[in-house]
Design a protein around this motif. Structure first.
Motif, PDB file in Angstrom:
ATOM      1  N   GLU A  79       0.810  -1.219   0.000  1.00 48.17           N
ATOM      2  CA  GLU A  79       0.000   0.000   0.000  1.00 48.17           C
ATOM      3  C   GLU A  79       0.843   1.268   0.000  1.00 48.17           C
ATOM      4  O   GLU A  79       0.338   2.361   0.202  1.00 48.17           O
ATOM      5  N   GLY A  80       2.139   1.112  -0.218  1.00 53.69           N
ATOM      6  CA  GLY A  80       3.011   2.272  -0.281  1.00 53.69           C
ATOM      7  C   GLY A  80       3.598   2.647   1.062  1.00 53.69           C
ATOM      8  O   GLY A  80       3.419   1.956   2.058  1.00 53.69           O
ATOM      9  N   HIS A  81       4.300   3.772   1.062  1.00 56.37           N
ATOM     10  CA  HIS A  81       5.020   4.223   2.248  1.00 56.37           C
ATOM     11  C   HIS A  81       4.785   5.721   2.396  1.00 56.37           C
ATOM     12  O   HIS A  81       4.792   6.458   1.402  1.00 56.37           O
ATOM     13  N   LYS A  90      -9.848  11.465  11.812  1.00 57.44           N
ATOM     14  CA  LYS A  90      -8.742  10.688  11.264  1.00 57.44           C
ATOM     15  C   LYS A  90      -8.510   9.378  12.014  1.00 57.44           C
ATOM     16  O   LYS A  90      -7.502   8.710  11.783  1.00 57.44           O
ATOM     17  N   ARG A  91      -9.427   8.997  12.897  1.00 55.72           N
ATOM     18  CA  ARG A  91      -9.215   7.814  13.727  1.00 55.72           C
ATOM     19  C   ARG A  91      -9.020   6.539  12.903  1.00 55.72           C
ATOM     20  O   ARG A  91      -8.357   5.612  13.339  1.00 55.72           O
ATOM     21  N   ASN A  92      -9.593   6.488  11.713  1.00 60.93           N
ATOM     22  CA  ASN A  92      -9.456   5.310  10.862  1.00 60.93           C
ATOM     23  C   ASN A  92      -8.640   5.579   9.601  1.00 60.93           C
ATOM     24  O   ASN A  92      -8.627   4.772   8.674  1.00 60.93           O
ATOM     25  N   ALA A  93      -7.952   6.716   9.560  1.00 60.88           N
ATOM     26  CA  ALA A  93      -7.189   7.088   8.371  1.00 60.88           C
ATOM     27  C   ALA A  93      -5.951   6.204   8.208  1.00 60.88           C
ATOM     28  O   ALA A  93      -5.350   5.761   9.189  1.00 60.88           O
ATOM     29  N   HIS A  94      -5.573   5.964   6.968  1.00 59.62           N
ATOM     30  CA  HIS A  94      -4.373   5.194   6.660  1.00 59.62           C
ATOM     31  C   HIS A  94      -3.144   5.989   7.091  1.00 59.62           C
ATOM     32  O   HIS A  94      -3.158   7.221   7.127  1.00 59.62           O
ATOM     33  N   ILE A  95      -2.069   5.293   7.409  1.00 59.91           N
ATOM     34  CA  ILE A  95      -0.848   5.954   7.858  1.00 59.91           C
ATOM     35  C   ILE A  95      -0.323   6.937   6.817  1.00 59.91           C
ATOM     36  O   ILE A  95       0.291   7.962   7.161  1.00 59.91           O
ATOM     37  N   LYS A  96      -0.567   6.686   5.539  1.00 58.00           N
ATOM     38  CA  LYS A  96      -0.113   7.615   4.494  1.00 58.00           C
ATOM     39  C   LYS A  96      -0.859   8.947   4.551  1.00 58.00           C
ATOM     40  O   LYS A  96      -0.394   9.939   4.000  1.00 58.00           O
ATOM     41  N   ASP A  97      -2.018   8.953   5.218  1.00 57.18           N
ATOM     42  CA  ASP A  97      -2.811  10.177   5.330  1.00 57.18           C
ATOM     43  C   ASP A  97      -2.516  10.960   6.611  1.00 57.18           C
ATOM     44  O   ASP A  97      -3.286  11.832   7.002  1.00 57.18           O
ATOM     45  N   LYS A  98      -1.418  10.628   7.260  1.00 50.84           N
ATOM     46  CA  LYS A  98      -0.919  11.361   8.426  1.00 50.84           C
ATOM     47  C   LYS A  98      -1.969  11.485   9.544  1.00 50.84           C
ATOM     48  O   LYS A  98      -2.368  12.602   9.914  1.00 50.84           O
TER      49      LYS A  98
END
Length: 206
Positions: free
Chosen positions: A37-39, A92-100
């Motif tokens: 899923e990228g970095h 942002k509680r469920n946001a992907h790590i790429k979305d800071k």
């Protein structure tokens, strides 16, 4: 203890049934790489290091890391506790790590802790992410980050103890001694990628 046949490692924490853990930003960045899923762009200075760590993990370890929550909540003797790696806004509680998802690091002051955590439904907020020691409180809440247990520029590993045996919880920050020189030498022995920047940022005093 569980044996990883890929590397000579014991997963001491995962082998215990009396420990609860939460995920952090580096865990999530590595899992994102493993999932294809990228970095995170903001972590590009650690990408090579994260790729190396991902390659060291057994499937069993990866499964256990994926199961870690971002937040844990517990009540002890009527006091509510929340554990979270660092503040995450509700949106942002469920946001992907790429979305800071994790909040920008703030200086360790009571004012800043209240800014981040005052709306959390808990009496004690335990967190990490920012490595310096935090122990602040007001009439309503306690904010505790004893520092980074395994990533410290000091010569000890700090940890916190909350005692609930009294009418009001008390907090102690303690330090465990360890052979830091031998620990740092492992970076060279294992040829850890980007070890120079890792040591400079997290382990060696300026």
């Amino acid at each position: 203890m569980q044996w990883d046949q890929k590397q000579t490692k014991y997963y001491l924490l995962f082998a215990r049934s009396d420990i609860r853990m939460i995920t952090g930003n580096h865990d999530e960045a590595i899992l994102s790489l493993l999932a294809g899923e990228g970095h995170p762009e903001s972590y590009k200075h650690t990408r090579e290091h994260h790729v190396w760590i991902a390659d060291q993990l057994s499937l069993d370890h990866i499964v256990k890391l994926k199961q870690l929550p971002r937040i844990i909540e517990k009540e002890v003797n009527g006091f509510k506790i929340i554990g979270i790696h660092y503040h995450i806004e509700l949106s942002k509680r469920n946001a992907h790590i790429k979305d800071k998802p994790f909040y920008s690091i703030l200086e360790p002051t009571l004012e800043n802790m209240e800014k981040m955590y005052k709306d959390y439904p808990a009496d004690i907020i335990c967190f990490g992410h920012n490595h310096p020691e935090h122990f602040f409180h007001n009439e309503q809440q306690v904010y505790l980050n004893p520092g980074a247990l395994g990533v410290s520029k000091g010569n000890t590993a700090p940890y916190g103890i909350i005692d609930f045996t009294k009418s009001k919880p008390t907090v102690q920050i303690k330090h465990a001694t360890y052979d830091k020189e031998a620990f740092i030498q492992k970076f060279n022995t294992l040829q850890v990628p980007q070890r120079e920047i890792m040591l400079k940022l997290f382990y060696l005093k300026n």
